[in-house]
Design a protein around this motif. Structure first.
Motif, PDB file in Angstrom:
ATOM      1  N   ALA A  86       0.837  -1.201   0.000  1.00 58.36           N
ATOM      2  CA  ALA A  86       0.000   0.000   0.000  1.00 58.36           C
ATOM      3  C   ALA A  86       0.876   1.257   0.000  1.00 58.36           C
ATOM      4  O   ALA A  86       1.831   1.373   0.783  1.00 58.36           O
ATOM      5  N   ASP A  87       0.548   2.167  -0.918  1.00 56.15           N
ATOM      6  CA  ASP A  87       1.215   3.475  -1.010  1.00 56.15           C
ATOM      7  C   ASP A  87       2.707   3.383  -1.335  1.00 56.15           C
ATOM      8  O   ASP A  87       3.433   4.375  -1.171  1.00 56.15           O
ATOM      9  N   GLU A  88       3.175   2.233  -1.792  1.00 54.37           N
ATOM     10  CA  GLU A  88       4.578   2.091  -2.188  1.00 54.37           C
ATOM     11  C   GLU A  88       4.786   2.623  -3.607  1.00 54.37           C
ATOM     12  O   GLU A  88       3.868   2.644  -4.425  1.00 54.37           O
ATOM     13  N   GLY A 138      -3.132   2.216  -3.752  1.00 52.15           N
ATOM     14  CA  GLY A 138      -2.302   3.387  -3.969  1.00 52.15           C
ATOM     15  C   GLY A 138      -0.853   3.104  -4.329  1.00 52.15           C
ATOM     16  O   GLY A 138      -0.002   3.996  -4.223  1.00 52.15           O
ATOM     17  N   ARG A 139      -0.543   1.892  -4.756  1.00 48.29           N
ATOM     18  CA  ARG A 139       0.833   1.612  -5.191  1.00 48.29           C
ATOM     19  C   ARG A 139       1.056   2.236  -6.559  1.00 48.29           C
ATOM     20  O   ARG A 139       0.170   2.189  -7.428  1.00 48.29           O
ATOM     21  N   LEU A 154      -0.961   4.374 -10.979  1.00 41.87           N
ATOM     22  CA  LEU A 154      -1.420   3.314 -10.089  1.00 41.87           C
ATOM     23  C   LEU A 154      -1.129   1.953 -10.718  1.00 41.87           C
ATOM     24  O   LEU A 154      -1.397   1.740 -11.908  1.00 41.87           O
ATOM     25  N   SER A 155      -0.608   1.029  -9.926  1.00 41.82           N
ATOM     26  CA  SER A 155      -0.124  -0.213 -10.530  1.00 41.82           C
ATOM     27  C   SER A 155      -0.681  -1.504  -9.942  1.00 41.82           C
ATOM     28  O   SER A 155      -0.650  -2.541 -10.604  1.00 41.82           O
ATOM     29  N   TYR A 156      -1.172  -1.478  -8.696  1.00 44.13           N
ATOM     30  CA  TYR A 156      -1.599  -2.744  -8.067  1.00 44.13           C
ATOM     31  C   TYR A 156      -3.110  -2.809  -7.927  1.00 44.13           C
ATOM     32  O   TYR A 156      -3.704  -1.906  -7.345  1.00 44.13           O
TER      33      TYR A 156
END
Length: 226
Positions: A37-39, A118-119, A126-128
């Motif tokens: 998350a958020d990475e 939020g990755r 956004l990717s995940y």
């Protein structure tokens, strides 16, 4: 008594195995979502896998771009339209509904999860999880379920075919996404698991809804004849 209007898309024999698989896949999606998350950077496993595909020649890149196109709106729409047409020609209306609903719900779920997790990759994209991988896996799952029903495969053979199709479809699109550096490998795994979680549940819902409609239509017919 249930009166089926058309062949089911998720036979009871497959539910025994695909139900637990879907639950496990959903758990993996949640766990990976929490971890990343958020990475905005790859994990250690991501870095190792990405390093293994670095240096691929232009031919492989062209193949990856072709695969990627099939996950874009135009390519995905063409694939779904062709498959729906095939389902209708084969007189499998439930499979046609599952193609549209299952793929739509899978991609929609992936899109929602991207906002929640939020990755990001490359300038905040956004990717995940990977929507392309989720789409390809969902499409392969539905086609395999259709083939299982047409061939009359039993529990072991049917489940093996469905899972193998999901693995091939997801791996092919996932490889393309990693090679093109559009997603981290764990994004790909998340997309694959998203489809594995959504499609069996959607298939069960399609069958249940169609059976109920068939029951109501049959009951109405009986009342009219009385």
């Amino acid at each position: 008594m249930t009166r089926r209007s058309a062949p089911v898309v998720l036979p009871l024999s497959l539910r025994v195995w695909l139900g637990p698989v879907a639950a496990l896949a959903a758990l993996v999606v949640v766990v990976l979502g929490v971890l990343f998350a958020d990475e905005s950077r790859p994990g250690r496993v991501d870095a190792r896998i990405r390093a293994s595909v670095d240096g691929a020649g232009p031919t492989w890149r062209h193949v990856a771009l072709a695969m990627d196109f099939l996950g874009e709106p135009a390519g995905a729409a063409a694939l779904v339209l062709a498959a729906v047409t095939g389902c209708l020609l084969l007189r499998r209306p439930r499979a046609a509904v599952l193609l549209v609903a299952g793929v739509g719900v899978t991609v929609g779920t992936a899109t929602l999860l991207k906002s929640l997790v939020g990755r990001t990759i490359h300038d905040g994209n956004l990717s995940y999880p990977s929507g392309h991988t989720a789409f390809a896996t969902a499409f392969a799952l539905v086609v395999a379920l259709l083939a299982t029903g047409r061939l009359g495969l039993g529990r072991t053979a049917g489940t093996s075919l469905v899972l193998a199709a999901a693995l091939v479809g997801g791996a092919a699109m996932g490889w393309a996404q990693v090679l093109l550096d559009a997603h981290y490998p764990t994004d790909v795994l998340g997309g694959w698991c998203t489809a594995l979680a959504v499609i069996p549940a959607t298939a069960w819902l399609v069958d249940r809804t169609a059976d109920r409609r068939a029951d109501r239509a049959a009951d109405a017919g009986l009342r009219q004849r009385r």
